[in-house]
Write an enzyme that holds these catalytic residues in place. Structure first.
Site, short mmCIF file in Angstrom:
data_model
loop_
_atom_site.label_atom_id
_atom_site.label_comp_id
_atom_site.label_asym_id
_atom_site.label_seq_id
_atom_site.Cartn_x
_atom_site.Cartn_y
_atom_site.Cartn_z
N CYS A 1 0.85 -1.19 0.00
CA CYS A 1 0.00 0.00 0.00
C CYS A 1 0.89 1.25 0.00
O CYS A 1 1.45 1.59 -1.03
CB CYS A 1 -0.96 -0.04 1.17
SG CYS A 1 -2.46 0.89 0.84
N HIS B 1 -3.47 -5.15 0.66
CA HIS B 1 -2.82 -5.63 1.89
C HIS B 1 -2.90 -7.15 1.93
O HIS B 1 -3.72 -7.72 2.65
CB HIS B 1 -3.53 -5.06 3.12
CG HIS B 1 -3.27 -3.61 3.34
ND1 HIS B 1 -2.19 -3.15 4.02
CD2 HIS B 1 -3.96 -2.52 2.93
CE1 HIS B 1 -2.21 -1.83 4.03
NE2 HIS B 1 -3.28 -1.42 3.38
N GLU C 1 -1.22 -9.22 3.43
CA GLU C 1 -0.96 -9.78 4.76
C GLU C 1 -2.27 -10.11 5.49
O GLU C 1 -2.29 -10.97 6.36
CB GLU C 1 -0.10 -8.83 5.59
CG GLU C 1 -0.77 -7.55 6.10
CD GLU C 1 -0.80 -6.41 5.08
OE1 GLU C 1 -0.63 -6.68 3.88
OE2 GLU C 1 -1.02 -5.25 5.50
N1 GLN Z 1 -2.03 6.67 2.81
C1 GLN Z 1 -2.12 5.88 1.62
C2 GLN Z 1 -3.49 5.94 1.00
O1 GLN Z 1 -4.45 6.32 1.65
C3 GLN Z 1 -1.73 4.45 1.90
C4 GLN Z 1 -2.72 3.73 2.76
C5 GLN Z 1 -2.20 2.43 3.33
O2 GLN Z 1 -1.00 2.18 3.33
N2 GLN Z 1 -3.07 1.62 3.87
O3 GLN Z 1 -3.66 5.60 -0.14
#
Ligand code: GLN
Length: 522
Positions: free
Chosen positions: A370, A495, A497
């Site tokens: 992310c 994500h 994970e």
């Molecule tokens: N801050 C970034 C976004 O909102 C990444 C979010 C995250 O890593 N979950 O896209």
């Protein structure tokens, strides 16, 4: 009960044990806070925000439930003070309680009981395993405990008390007073536990066990050891070794069910593969919440699962991203793999960009999750594509090259709660890429939680300069996965994970650890 003691591990182990008995068990978690869900909480204080397929943002305990039970859960199993109060107040406004004073007992407690009954009716599990967050005596969970007392009047309920048995070094003796006081407080609330599970650093001594049994009016074999065992994945088998499983299924009226030894043996084999000695692999996790390891618990567990699969000895080096800003990258020396996890806000971003560069230039395997994918793109844009000052508009609203930008669907949102791009989304993968060789499938589904994305106006520039876009949404609108064409560097907007389990490690983590271990000296 005590916060942070390990109730999540016990609840998860009970789910696992019941699955060895071929019982369908479902967890429910009570959290007393007045937030509607975990979405607006700070991971640095509360630990990771876990996301389910159905877009729910829930307590990190759900991660553990899923990792142990190897099932996908739903948000309705998370019952918070915020949800309950908002439902009761909505009913009051609608006139459902006309003429009544609306009170904690019976209105809020009935709301809890109705919610549990609704879940039992729709899901039809053999057993509901309910975890009450917090500690006995907290105002926040008092109404949950009262509701459980009422539940036990009409339904088959088994209460399990988790307590702490400290050892005061000078005396060298395990102290049972906190356990005694804990059970006494529970009994004053009208609840008598059938089991007392004792958390401690060292195995529970015979003397301590006898004392707890005597003062709590409970048989000795129902006072169970839950001392530190290296990895929490050992706990189900450890409880079974003490006969907890037989007593529990008996108490639940499921005594006719037999322990499936094959299932248990398979699980034990997987757990053993975590701890048997093998070649060491050093992974640096460069994040901004590294002081509180709970902020990244799923990332850590996904690495544990991947390392178990590759039979390598995982060594994690937690690197606070502010420590690798500027020219100070020494904390990254010796890493066989570098992982940058998710996060929000500008603090520490330049350290993460540095970490991505360090990995790319030195050919160290990199996994960006992310935010970690977004900094990987920023670094590539700046240093390979020559887009000076490239950034995400999240961190620099005036950047000339907003290679990462807010998603169109997010731009005009006013509400912060539950409004990110959340939950499971499908992505399609390009053949011949690292992503494809990891998943071995053309279509995948992973969970998401973000507001920003790769700016499509920069896709050409990135690709022209060698960055591979290996995954996108099926309509090709959103970039889901990027890779370097040289070496192993992969970034995912999702994500992965959150879906990793010992029985089913996340493919990208497996691929990452495999590449890291190839680099590690034997
Ligand atoms: N801050 C970034 C976004 O909102 C990444 C979010 C995250 O890593 N979950 O896209």
């Amino acid at each position: 009960m005590l916060s942070g003691l390990g109730k999540g591990g016990v609840t998860s182990s009970i789910l696992k044990i019941l699955s060895f008995y071929n019982c369908r068990a479902l967890p429910i978690k009570f959290d007393g806070y007045l937030n509607y869900d975990c979405g607006t909480m700070n991971p640095y204080r509360h630990g990771e925000v876990f996301v389910l397929d159905d877009k729910s943002e829930v307590d990190m305990d759900f991660g553990m439930y899923e990792r142990f039970s190897n099932t996908d859960l739903t948000g309705k199993l998370s019952i918070t003070g915020g949800k309950l109060f908002s439902r009761v107040i909505a009913k009051e406004r609608r006139g459902d309680y006309l003429g009544e004073d609306v009170q904690i007992i019976p209105h809020l407690t009935n709301e809890i009981l109705d919610t549990i009954k609704r879940i039992a009716k729709s899901e039809r599990p053999d057993v509901l395993v309910i975890e009450v967050g917090g500690t006995v005596g907290d105002i926040e969970n008092s109404y949950f405990i009262e509701a459980m007392r009422q539940l036990s009047l009409n339904d088959d309920v088994v209460f399990i008390n988790l307590t702490y048995v400290p050892k005061i070094d000078v005396v060298g003796e395990q102290k049972t007073k906190p356990a005694q006081i804990g059970v006494r407080s529970l009994m004053q609330l009208g609840i008598r536990p059938s089991f007392i599970l004792c958390r401690s650093e060292e195995p529970l001594g015979e003397k301590a066990r006898e004392k707890i049994a005597l003062y709590s009016s409970i048989r000795k074999e129902r006072v169970i050891d839950d001392s530190d065992r290296g990895t929490v994945y050992h706990l189900p088998a450890h409880l079974i070794e003490q006969g907890f499983d037989r007593l529990l299924v008996g108490d639940l009226g499921l005594g006719g069910r037999r322990l499936d030894r094959r299932k248990l043996a398979k699980w034990k084999g997987l757990v053993d593969s975590i701890s048997s000695p093998k070649k060491a692999v050093n992974i640096a996790i460069v994040g901004k919440y590294t002081d509180l390891k709970d902020s990244y618990v799923s990332v850590k567990e996904a690495l544990v699962h991947a390392a178990a699969k590759s039979r390598v000895n995982l060594r994690i080096n937690w690197v606070e991203s502010t420590a690798v800003e500027g020219s100070s990258t020494s904390a990254l020396e010796g890493a066989d793999g570098i992982l940058v996890p998710g996060g929000f806000g500008s603090r520490g971003i330049e350290g993460m960009v540095n970490a991505a560069r360090f990995a790319r230039v030195r050919g160290i395997p990199y996994l960006g999750i992310c935010l970690g994918m977004q900094v990987m793109v920023i670094e590539y844009a700046r240093d390979v594509c020559g887009l000076k000052g490239a950034n995400s508009s999240e961190f620099d609203s005036k950047t000339r090259h907003n290679v990462i930008d807010i998603m169109e669907t997010q731009r005009d949102l006013k509400e912060k709660g539950g409004s990110m791009r959340l939950g499971a989304w499908t992505a399609k993968l390009r053949k011949g890429t690292h992503a494809y060789s990891a998943y071995r499938r053309a279509a995948i589904s992973e969970r998401h939680r973000h507001r920003y994305e790769v700016n499509n106006r920069y896709r050409n520039a990135l690709e022209r300069n060698g960055m591979v876009i290996s995954g996108t949404t099926p309509d090709n609108h959103i970039v889901e996965i990027v890779e370097w064409s040289d070496g192993f560097g992969i970034g995912t907007q999702a994500h992965p994970e959150l879906k990793s389990r010992l029985e089913r490690p996340a493919p990208l983590f497996v691929e990452f650890v495999k590449h890291a271990s190839e680099r590690a000296p034997s």
